[in-house]
Structures are given as structure tokens and as C-alpha cells.
Design a protein around this motif. Structure first.
Motif, PDB file in Angstrom:
ATOM      1  N   GLU A  29      11.325 -20.862 -24.644  1.00  0.00           N
ATOM      2  CA  GLU A  29      10.746 -19.847 -23.768  1.00  0.00           C
ATOM      3  C   GLU A  29       9.819 -18.893 -24.510  1.00  0.00           C
ATOM      4  N   ASP A  30       9.982 -18.773 -25.828  1.00  0.00           N
ATOM      5  CA  ASP A  30       9.213 -17.806 -26.609  1.00  0.00           C
ATOM      6  C   ASP A  30       8.365 -18.496 -27.664  1.00  0.00           C
ATOM      7  N   VAL A  31       7.301 -17.787 -28.062  1.00  0.00           N
ATOM      8  CA  VAL A  31       6.583 -18.172 -29.269  1.00  0.00           C
ATOM      9  C   VAL A  31       7.225 -17.460 -30.455  1.00  0.00           C
ATOM     10  N   LEU A  32       6.904 -17.912 -31.653  1.00  0.00           N
ATOM     11  CA  LEU A  32       7.407 -17.292 -32.879  1.00  0.00           C
ATOM     12  C   LEU A  32       6.196 -16.822 -33.675  1.00  0.00           C
ATOM     13  N   GLY A  74       4.065 -23.561 -30.723  1.00  0.00           N
ATOM     14  CA  GLY A  74       4.677 -22.276 -30.423  1.00  0.00           C
ATOM     15  C   GLY A  74       4.809 -21.346 -31.602  1.00  0.00           C
ATOM     16  N   VAL A  75       4.325 -21.726 -32.783  1.00  0.00           N
ATOM     17  CA  VAL A  75       4.350 -20.836 -33.945  1.00  0.00           C
ATOM     18  C   VAL A  75       2.929 -20.345 -34.216  1.00  0.00           C
ATOM     19  N   VAL A  76       2.763 -19.035 -34.274  1.00  0.00           N
ATOM     20  CA  VAL A  76       1.464 -18.412 -34.521  1.00  0.00           C
ATOM     21  C   VAL A  76       1.507 -17.775 -35.905  1.00  0.00           C
ATOM     22  N   ALA A  93       6.059  -9.099 -35.834  1.00  0.00           N
ATOM     23  CA  ALA A  93       6.287 -10.392 -36.484  1.00  0.00           C
ATOM     24  C   ALA A  93       7.767 -10.752 -36.445  1.00  0.00           C
ATOM     25  N   ASP A  94       8.037 -12.001 -36.105  1.00  0.00           N
ATOM     26  CA  ASP A  94       9.417 -12.495 -36.122  1.00  0.00           C
ATOM     27  C   ASP A  94       9.822 -12.942 -37.525  1.00  0.00           C
ATOM     28  N   LEU A  95       8.841 -13.326 -38.337  1.00  0.00           N
ATOM     29  CA  LEU A  95       9.069 -13.704 -39.725  1.00  0.00           C
ATOM     30  C   LEU A  95       7.906 -13.179 -40.553  1.00  0.00           C
ATOM     31  N   VAL A  96       8.229 -12.557 -41.688  1.00  0.00           N
ATOM     32  CA  VAL A  96       7.200 -12.147 -42.632  1.00  0.00           C
ATOM     33  C   VAL A  96       7.355 -12.997 -43.892  1.00  0.00           C
TER      34      VAL A  96
END
Length: 503
Positions: free
Chosen positions: A259-262, A286-288, A301-304
Motif C-alpha cells: 500500500e505504501d512506497v518506501l 515502490g522504492v524512491v 525518509a523511511d531509510l537513510v
């Protein structure tokens, strides 16, 4: 018997030499030709480790993959890794041999290496049917011609025909082609067979009168006009660009599997090395992925990712100066994911003892991982294989820093502490099962309903890109004429073009 050869030069840096070389290699290997790549001297912070433990430019490793062979130090005998504005680490036949200023290198050391690069090229030509060589910058850098070993220097020594690539998307391609030839000596001009136009947009028929005029002015033909294509700059030498750009664009526009992008933010630290580590993340639907240099850009950001660097202490200071160090500390305290790779892993530790790279002695790290780092004079160059998150992982290591882990959970050769991960392993995210497992962990920690695609194969995507490069050459270049160049050399009797001839 000596195999054929060709030097792909360019009117400028970033004209497309690397991808054109890879495309010619892939086209040839599909014709059953046993082919290898070669670049006498590369200046890049993006490097790779061969199975023998030799460090070479990633562009040459990518070109070896285009040839469907294992890369070796012979393919890139000299690698220069910038450590500042005026000095670089010199890597000779895959091993570092010291630091040198640009003046010192061009003042004599470079020319002494010509024998080594000629021998490496000769060994490759004795093994393969053809060797496709890549130049560097422009062959018309007349201030450096006396000590050149990568453009006309190697072409003259090995009697290689030269194909000059020009990026028409930048403009001024006709002047660049003419000027490149006109600035060369008569002896160098004898080897310049012709031109290849890169990144053309529009109707080729509108370009043809200019190509005819160029032929009349120089006596040299154009061997092809390659159309502009998104996403073909794979494993480039430098620049903040995700390599599989075409794939990234398609995957991020399409709806994600969950349902979400990352969202992934990569800290654009000074002297960043091997930023290609994030290509595999960007290839996931789905990963930007974006490169950032301000603390506010980490907010969503979901991940740095803190990537590798050739200047670990300098990058650490930069993070503090920019306010990014505090932003990373807040993320860790909130349980939001951070990944450090190589130099980025070292930065996240407790302290660094550096008497090798910066010679700054003991410097406090960010303290987000229970790790202490000491820089060793010898560089670690390995191709490790292991397991993490229940999945098999392959990678490669290129670092002086020796890490001592004092706590946390094991994570490859490094550790994990809460939502912060660190490892020296470059390329680990190219292992599909591990990448998916890692992204599931990130999504859970970030509270995202993101699901990694079950069928994304990074290796297959890379092969598709290389085939696209081969298709460009096969469909838009005169391949019969190119093969004649490879097999027989530059056509005899090419005229000398004096500067100012058009007037």
C-alpha cells in the motif's frame, strides 16, 4: 596471434564513452566474438574487487559483464582515487601504491606507467579476439598530451584505431568533433577513424547534412547516431545518479506491491564512493531513492543511507557542519532506520583512529553503533560471502578501516543496534533475497505498509540494461564498418586537419 582493438574516445568527459564501450562489447559477444574491455587509467571513486582481490573501476567491471567474462586487473591497470582537490591514491594492477599530487603524477610518474599499461593491453589482445578500450576525458587535452597513457598515448603505442564519441544533447557536437581532430598532431590524427554521435533526439535526416559537411572538413565519416535513451548510464565513474535510471523511473511510477512506497535518502557526503550500492534499492518497485545534503530532507525518509567515502573523517565533519549528524542521532533515538556502508559504517561508530587517510588521529564518531575503527596501512580487498536475515549475501570490501564491534546484534561483518545497521560490504543489496528481507525490516521499523516485489532480480535487470546497450549499437551504428576498424585498424590515407581549416 594478436586480437583486434579499438579505442573509444570522447569529445569531453561524460560524453558516453563507458556506455558506448559496453554496448560495443555486448554487441560483439552476441556475435560470438571473444571480447574484453580495457581502460589504461581511470579516475573514479566507484570501484570493484575482482575475485583475485584486485581493485578496479566499476565501469570496467560492468564492461566485463557486458563481455560475459570475469573482470581482472589487466582491464584497468591504473586507478586513481581522489582524496582531495590535489591528490589521489594510485592503485596499480589492483593494489594501492601510494598517494600522489596531480602535479607529481603528470610530472613523470604517469609516463613511467605506459610500459605497464601497454603490456596489460598486449596480454589481453593475445587472449581475446578483440579488446575495446575506453579513453578518459578528451584526447585533445593538449596540456597533458606529453604524459598521456589513456588516450592517444595508448592508441599510438598499440596502433589502435580511435572512434570519437560526442554528446549532441549538450550542443556544439560538430565543433567538438572538428576541434578534437584539429588539435591533434598529424601522427595522432592518423589513428582517428571517425565519429559516433550519442544522445540524439529527433529526426536523423535533419542531422545528415551536418554529418556530410563534417566528413568534407575532416575526411572522416560518422559511424552511427545513437538515439537518446533514459536509464543507460550504468555504473558511471562519478556523479550523483542512480545507475538503473530507466528501471527506477518505471518502477516508481507504477503502483508499489504493497500500500505504501518506501523513501530512501542517501547522504551526499564528500568524496562519496560506490554510490552504486543503492542501485539495487532503486530497482525495487515502490522504492524512491534520492541524494540529500540538508537535515530537513531526512524528515520524510523511511531509510537513510550513509554511503562509503574516500574521506571518512572529512565526511564526518561535513555531517556535523550541515546538521545532518544531529538529524541522524534523532532518527536513531526515535527508532527510525539508518544504514551505514563502509565509510558510512565507520562514521556511525564510537570513534575512529586515523593515521592513514586523514592523519587526524583519534576522532569521535556519531556513536550510533558500538564500533571502534582503526585505520590500517594495508587496504582490505575481498569478496566475502555470508548470511544475514536468513538469506545468503555476497559483497565486496574496499577499506583501510578495521572495525572492532563491541556490542549489538551481528549484521554481516558489522552490527545492528536498534534501527541502525552498519557493514563494510559493498554490493550486498544486490543479493535479492537479502535485499527483500532488509526492506521488510525497514518497512516494519518505519511503519510503512510496503511489500518488496517477489520477482525483482537485480542481476536480470542489469543484463537487460546491457542488452539495451548492445541493441543501440546493433540498430544505430554501422556495425560492419566498426568491425573493420576493430579487425584492421584506421583506414589508410586519412587527411591531416590543420586548426582553423573551415575558415
Amino acid at each position: 596471434m594478436t586480437g583486434g582493438g579499438l579505442l573509444v574516445a570522447g569529445t569531453t568527459s561524460d560524453a558516453g564513452k563507458s556506455v558506448v564501450t559496453a554496448g560495443i562489447c555486448r554487441w560483439l559477444v552476441r556475435q560470438g566474438v571473444k571480447v574484453a574491455p580495457f581502460k589504461a587509467q581511470n579516475m573514479s571513486l566507484n570501484s570493484f574487487v575482482t575475485k583475485e582481490g584486485a581493485e578496479i573501476g566499476r565501469a570496467q567491471a560492468m564492461q566485463a559483464q557486458a563481455c560475459r567474462i570475469e573482470p581482472s586487473a589487466l582491464m584497468n591497470p591504473v586507478l586513481l582515487k581522489p582524496g582531495g582537490e590535489r591528490s589521489s591514491q594510485v592503485v596499480l594492477l589492483g593494489k594501492p601504491v601510494g598517494e600522489m599530487s596531480a602535479r607529481g603524477y603528470h610530472g613523470g610518474r604517469q609516463q613511467r606507467l605506459l610500459g605497464t599499461v601497454v603490456d596489460c593491453l598486449a596480454e589481453l589482445r593475445s587472449t581475446y579476439d578483440a579488446v575495446i578500450c575506453e579513453g578518459a576525458g578528451s584526447p585533445a587535452e593538449i596540456n597533458l598530451r606529453r604524459t598521456d597513457i589513456v588516450n592517444m598515448g595508448i592508441a599510438r603505442s598499440a596502433r589502435l584505431p580511435v572512434l570519437v564519441v560526442g554528446d549532441i544533447d549538450r550542443g556544439g557536437v560538430f565543433a567538438s568533433f572538428f576541434g578534437t581532430v584539429a588539435l591533434l598532431s598529424p601522427e595522432d590524427q592518423e589513428l582517428v577513424a571517425g565519429f559516433l554521435v550519442n544522445k540524439f533526439r529527433g529526426d536523423v535526416s535533419l542531422l545528415e547534412p551536418g554529418l556530410d559537411m563534417l566528413h568534407g572538413l575532416t575526411g572522416r565519416r560518422t559511424y552511427g547516431v545513437l538515439p537518446f535513451r533514459h536509464g543507460l548510464g550504468i555504473d558511471e565513474e562519478d556523479g550523483l545518479r542512480v545507475s538503473l535510471r530507466g528501471t527506477v523511473r518505471e518502477s516508481t511510477v507504477a503502483p508499489p506491491v504493497g500500500e505504501d512506497v518506501l523513501r530512501v535518502a542517501v547522504c551526499a557526503i564528500p568524496l562519496m564512493s560506490n554510490f552504486t550500492d543503492v542501485d539495487a534499492l532503486a530497482a525495487e518497485p515502490g522504492v524512491v531513492v534520492r541524494f540529500v545534503d540538508r537535515p530537513e530532507e531526512l524528515a520524510d525518509a523511511d531509510l537513510v543511507v550513509v554511503p562509503g567515502t574516500r574521506g571518512t573523517v572529512r565526511a564526518l565533519e561535513w555531517l556535523r557542519e550541515r546538521g545532518l549528524a544531529d538529524a541522524l542521532a534523532r532518527r536513531a533515538a526515535e527508532g527510525r532506520p539508518v544504514l551505514g556502508i563502509c565509510g558510512g559504517f565507520q562514521i556511525l561508530g564510537e570513534h575512529i583512529e586515523d593515521d592513514v587517510e586523514s592523519r587526524r588521529g583519534r576522532v569521535d564518531g556519531l556513536g550510533l553503533l558500538p564500533v571502534r575503527v582503526r585505520f590500517a596501512p594495508e587496504k582490505t580487498l575481498t569478496r566475502p560471502v555470508g548470511e544475514a536475515l536468513g538469506e545468503r549475501v555476497e559483497g565486496y570490501e574496499i577499506h583501510h578501516g578495521v572495525a572492532t564491534v563491541t556490542g549489538g546484534e551481528p549484521f554481516l561483518d558489522g552490527c545492528r543496534a536498534g534501527s541502525v545497521w552498519g557493514t563494510h560490504w559493498h554490493g550486498s543489496l544486490e543479493s535479492d533475497g537479502f535485499r527483500r528481507a532488509f526492506l521488510r525490516e525497514v518497512a516494519a521499523a518505519a511503519g510503512r505498509r510496503f511489500v518488496p516485489a517477489a520477482d525483482t532480480s537485480f542481476a536480470a535487470l542489469r543484463e537487460e540494461q546491457l542488452d539495451r546497450l548492445g541493441d543501440l549499437i546493433e540498430q544505430h551504428a554501422d556495425t560492419d564498418a566498426l568491425w573493420r576498424l576493430v579487425e584492421s585498424g584506421a583506414p589508410p590515407g586519412l587527411p591531416f586537419v590543420p586548426p582553423g581549416a573551415p575558415a
